[in-house]
Design an enzyme around this catalytic site. Sequence first.
Site, PDB file in Angstrom:
ATOM      1  N   LYS A  34     -33.336  34.298  20.706  1.00  0.00           N
ATOM      2  CA  LYS A  34     -32.645  35.257  21.595  1.00  0.00           C
ATOM      3  C   LYS A  34     -32.924  36.714  21.229  1.00  0.00           C
ATOM      4  O   LYS A  34     -32.626  37.615  21.997  1.00  0.00           O
ATOM      5  CB  LYS A  34     -31.145  34.974  21.655  1.00  0.00           C
ATOM      6  CG  LYS A  34     -30.376  35.231  20.398  1.00  0.00           C
ATOM      7  CD  LYS A  34     -28.896  35.038  20.636  1.00  0.00           C
ATOM      8  CE  LYS A  34     -28.123  35.417  19.379  1.00  0.00           C
ATOM      9  NZ  LYS A  34     -26.725  35.626  19.604  1.00  0.00           N
ATOM     10  N   ASP A  35     -33.512  36.959  20.034  1.00  0.00           N
ATOM     11  CA  ASP A  35     -33.891  38.329  19.651  1.00  0.00           C
ATOM     12  C   ASP A  35     -35.254  38.735  20.204  1.00  0.00           C
ATOM     13  O   ASP A  35     -35.657  39.888  20.065  1.00  0.00           O
ATOM     14  CB  ASP A  35     -33.941  38.465  18.116  1.00  0.00           C
ATOM     15  CG  ASP A  35     -32.560  38.413  17.477  1.00  0.00           C
ATOM     16  OD1 ASP A  35     -31.572  38.715  18.185  1.00  0.00           O
ATOM     17  OD2 ASP A  35     -32.473  38.054  16.290  1.00  0.00           O
TER      18      ASP A  35
ATOM     19  N   THR B  68     -16.772  41.795  20.832  1.00  0.00           N
ATOM     20  CA  THR B  68     -18.175  41.445  21.047  1.00  0.00           C
ATOM     21  C   THR B  68     -18.959  42.727  21.277  1.00  0.00           C
ATOM     22  O   THR B  68     -18.411  43.699  21.804  1.00  0.00           O
ATOM     23  CB  THR B  68     -18.394  40.490  22.241  1.00  0.00           C
ATOM     24  OG1 THR B  68     -19.803  40.262  22.394  1.00  0.00           O
ATOM     25  CG2 THR B  68     -17.862  41.047  23.555  1.00  0.00           C
TER      26      THR B  68
ATOM     27  N   SER C  45     -22.023  42.326  22.750  1.00  0.00           N
ATOM     28  CA  SER C  45     -22.996  41.868  23.738  1.00  0.00           C
ATOM     29  C   SER C  45     -22.506  42.193  25.149  1.00  0.00           C
ATOM     30  O   SER C  45     -21.417  41.773  25.550  1.00  0.00           O
ATOM     31  CB  SER C  45     -23.189  40.348  23.583  1.00  0.00           C
ATOM     32  OG  SER C  45     -23.622  39.764  24.787  1.00  0.00           O
TER      33      SER C  45
ATOM     34  N   ARG D 285     -23.766  40.990  27.798  1.00  0.00           N
ATOM     35  CA  ARG D 285     -23.761  39.701  28.514  1.00  0.00           C
ATOM     36  C   ARG D 285     -22.418  38.987  28.333  1.00  0.00           C
ATOM     37  O   ARG D 285     -21.815  38.518  29.302  1.00  0.00           O
ATOM     38  CB  ARG D 285     -24.904  38.820  27.979  1.00  0.00           C
ATOM     39  CG  ARG D 285     -24.899  37.390  28.502  1.00  0.00           C
ATOM     40  CD  ARG D 285     -25.904  36.528  27.752  1.00  0.00           C
ATOM     41  NE  ARG D 285     -25.609  36.410  26.332  1.00  0.00           N
ATOM     42  CZ  ARG D 285     -24.709  35.576  25.815  1.00  0.00           C
ATOM     43  NH1 ARG D 285     -24.002  34.784  26.593  1.00  0.00           N
ATOM     44  NH2 ARG D 285     -24.510  35.533  24.510  1.00  0.00           N
ATOM     45  N   ARG D 286     -21.962  38.918  27.083  1.00  0.00           N
ATOM     46  CA  ARG D 286     -20.681  38.251  26.822  1.00  0.00           C
ATOM     47  C   ARG D 286     -19.527  39.043  27.432  1.00  0.00           C
ATOM     48  O   ARG D 286     -18.638  38.478  28.073  1.00  0.00           O
ATOM     49  CB  ARG D 286     -20.458  38.091  25.310  1.00  0.00           C
ATOM     50  CG  ARG D 286     -21.364  37.051  24.673  1.00  0.00           C
ATOM     51  CD  ARG D 286     -21.215  37.027  23.160  1.00  0.00           C
ATOM     52  NE  ARG D 286     -22.115  36.034  22.567  1.00  0.00           N
ATOM     53  CZ  ARG D 286     -22.683  36.168  21.376  1.00  0.00           C
ATOM     54  NH1 ARG D 286     -22.482  37.260  20.654  1.00  0.00           N
ATOM     55  NH2 ARG D 286     -23.459  35.218  20.903  1.00  0.00           N
TER      56      ARG D 286
ATOM     57  N   ARG E  71     -19.707  44.947  15.255  1.00  0.00           N
ATOM     58  CA  ARG E  71     -21.031  44.721  14.675  1.00  0.00           C
ATOM     59  C   ARG E  71     -20.866  44.123  13.291  1.00  0.00           C
ATOM     60  O   ARG E  71     -19.772  44.059  12.766  1.00  0.00           O
ATOM     61  CB  ARG E  71     -21.818  46.044  14.562  1.00  0.00           C
ATOM     62  CG  ARG E  71     -22.414  46.589  15.837  1.00  0.00           C
ATOM     63  CD  ARG E  71     -23.619  45.844  16.387  1.00  0.00           C
ATOM     64  NE  ARG E  71     -24.652  45.507  15.414  1.00  0.00           N
ATOM     65  CZ  ARG E  71     -25.633  46.312  15.023  1.00  0.00           C
ATOM     66  NH1 ARG E  71     -25.709  47.531  15.497  1.00  0.00           N
ATOM     67  NH2 ARG E  71     -26.543  45.899  14.162  1.00  0.00           N
ATOM     68  N   GLY E  72     -21.968  43.728  12.685  1.00  0.00           N
ATOM     69  CA  GLY E  72     -21.919  43.163  11.339  1.00  0.00           C
ATOM     70  C   GLY E  72     -22.298  41.698  11.352  1.00  0.00           C
ATOM     71  O   GLY E  72     -22.393  41.079  12.413  1.00  0.00           O
TER      72      GLY E  72
ATOM     73  N   THR F 120     -18.609  39.359   8.055  1.00  0.00           N
ATOM     74  CA  THR F 120     -17.954  40.647   8.327  1.00  0.00           C
ATOM     75  C   THR F 120     -17.095  40.547   9.579  1.00  0.00           C
ATOM     76  O   THR F 120     -15.955  41.012   9.612  1.00  0.00           O
ATOM     77  CB  THR F 120     -19.017  41.766   8.519  1.00  0.00           C
ATOM     78  OG1 THR F 120     -19.853  41.781   7.370  1.00  0.00           O
ATOM     79  CG2 THR F 120     -18.381  43.123   8.711  1.00  0.00           C
ATOM     80  N   ARG F 121     -17.640  39.934  10.606  1.00  0.00           N
ATOM     81  CA  ARG F 121     -16.910  39.828  11.878  1.00  0.00           C
ATOM     82  C   ARG F 121     -15.657  38.963  11.732  1.00  0.00           C
ATOM     83  O   ARG F 121     -14.592  39.298  12.250  1.00  0.00           O
ATOM     84  CB  ARG F 121     -17.824  39.267  12.971  1.00  0.00           C
ATOM     85  CG  ARG F 121     -18.939  40.226  13.337  1.00  0.00           C
ATOM     86  CD  ARG F 121     -19.783  39.692  14.470  1.00  0.00           C
ATOM     87  NE  ARG F 121     -21.020  40.457  14.601  1.00  0.00           N
ATOM     88  CZ  ARG F 121     -21.698  40.584  15.733  1.00  0.00           C
ATOM     89  NH1 ARG F 121     -21.280  39.992  16.821  1.00  0.00           N
ATOM     90  NH2 ARG F 121     -22.809  41.292  15.783  1.00  0.00           N
TER      91      ARG F 121
ATOM     92  N   CYS G  59     -31.382  43.883  25.913  1.00  0.00           N
ATOM     93  CA  CYS G  59     -29.959  43.901  25.532  1.00  0.00           C
ATOM     94  C   CYS G  59     -29.185  44.926  26.361  1.00  0.00           C
ATOM     95  O   CYS G  59     -27.969  44.957  26.331  1.00  0.00           O
ATOM     96  CB  CYS G  59     -29.800  44.248  24.047  1.00  0.00           C
ATOM     97  SG  CYS G  59     -30.373  42.956  22.961  1.00  0.00           S
TER      98      CYS G  59
END
Length: 310
Positions: free
Chosen positions: A82-83, A126, A128, A130-131, A148-149, A153-154, A241
């Site tokens: 996905k990247d 999030t 993203s 998209r999300r 982020r992270g 972390t999240r 993105c």
Amino acid sequence: MKKNIRIGTRGSKLALWQANFIKSEIERLFPDLNVELKIIKTTGDRITDRPLAMVGGKGLFVKEIENALLNSDIDLAVHSMKDMPGKLPEGLIIGAVPKRENPFDVLISKDNRLLTDYKKGAKIGTSSLRRASQIKHIRPDVAIVSIRGNLDTRIKKLKSGEYDAIVLAAAGLRRLGQESEITEYLDETIMLPAVGQGALCIETRKNNGDIALIMETLDHHDTRICVTGERAFLKQIEGSCHIPVACFGKIKDNQVVLTAVVASEDGKALIKQQIVSPMDKVESHGQTLADQVLEKGGKKILEHLNSNDG
């Protein structure tokens, strides 16, 4: 076949898990080979304080690794599919696509609630688009807060009370043995995953005969077919993105069912379209699906997004 294989990877916990998994698969299948990892820091790893869409979107986690591949510093690179941008640099190819992990997104919530259970104003984390746009489509009353992270972390931020819930990819949690954190799987009826989500991409140089047999052995036919259709959609729609697009392929009765979404940032407008393709025509059908989505209002959504970006 050469005796020493160098794998390029990012240094995150998940990236290292993925690269080590491919390393152990190669060593298992080709016991005579010596496989080593080379950790490469990418732009995406350096920028941790703002959403990736603001600094260039797709490609931020792969560019430096691709340069190492083009310079022959490494023999292959392991990425999260996905990247990967829709278009690869000249001279590089997707050498293998191993079997896909669970492709869906998941909700991790502080108090074990489902997405439908949250009260108005609940904070969902999030980064993203998209999300975010798909959550806003079904729950316009919740607050989307950027996060982020890495995974740990999240999850820490969630547990400390910064968020009521966060949305992540199932694949990463499952690969790192953190499946128990998952509250709810958001299947494609709720949230369509990113192109290639849950799949790995093994990127190599074109015409690299030394590792052709390794690539052939690691490739998983059904995953490759589905991802090819999804990526054809992405490339045709020129997705990054920056824009809330999603496409997911699954095989049913020896055909590929491709479903795609383009949504506005606020989630109010959402175009969802599906196409059924024979396996050998999945690339052209992915492109057709993109054209259909654009025609049905996707073009207008993307033009509006791009004008806001500018």
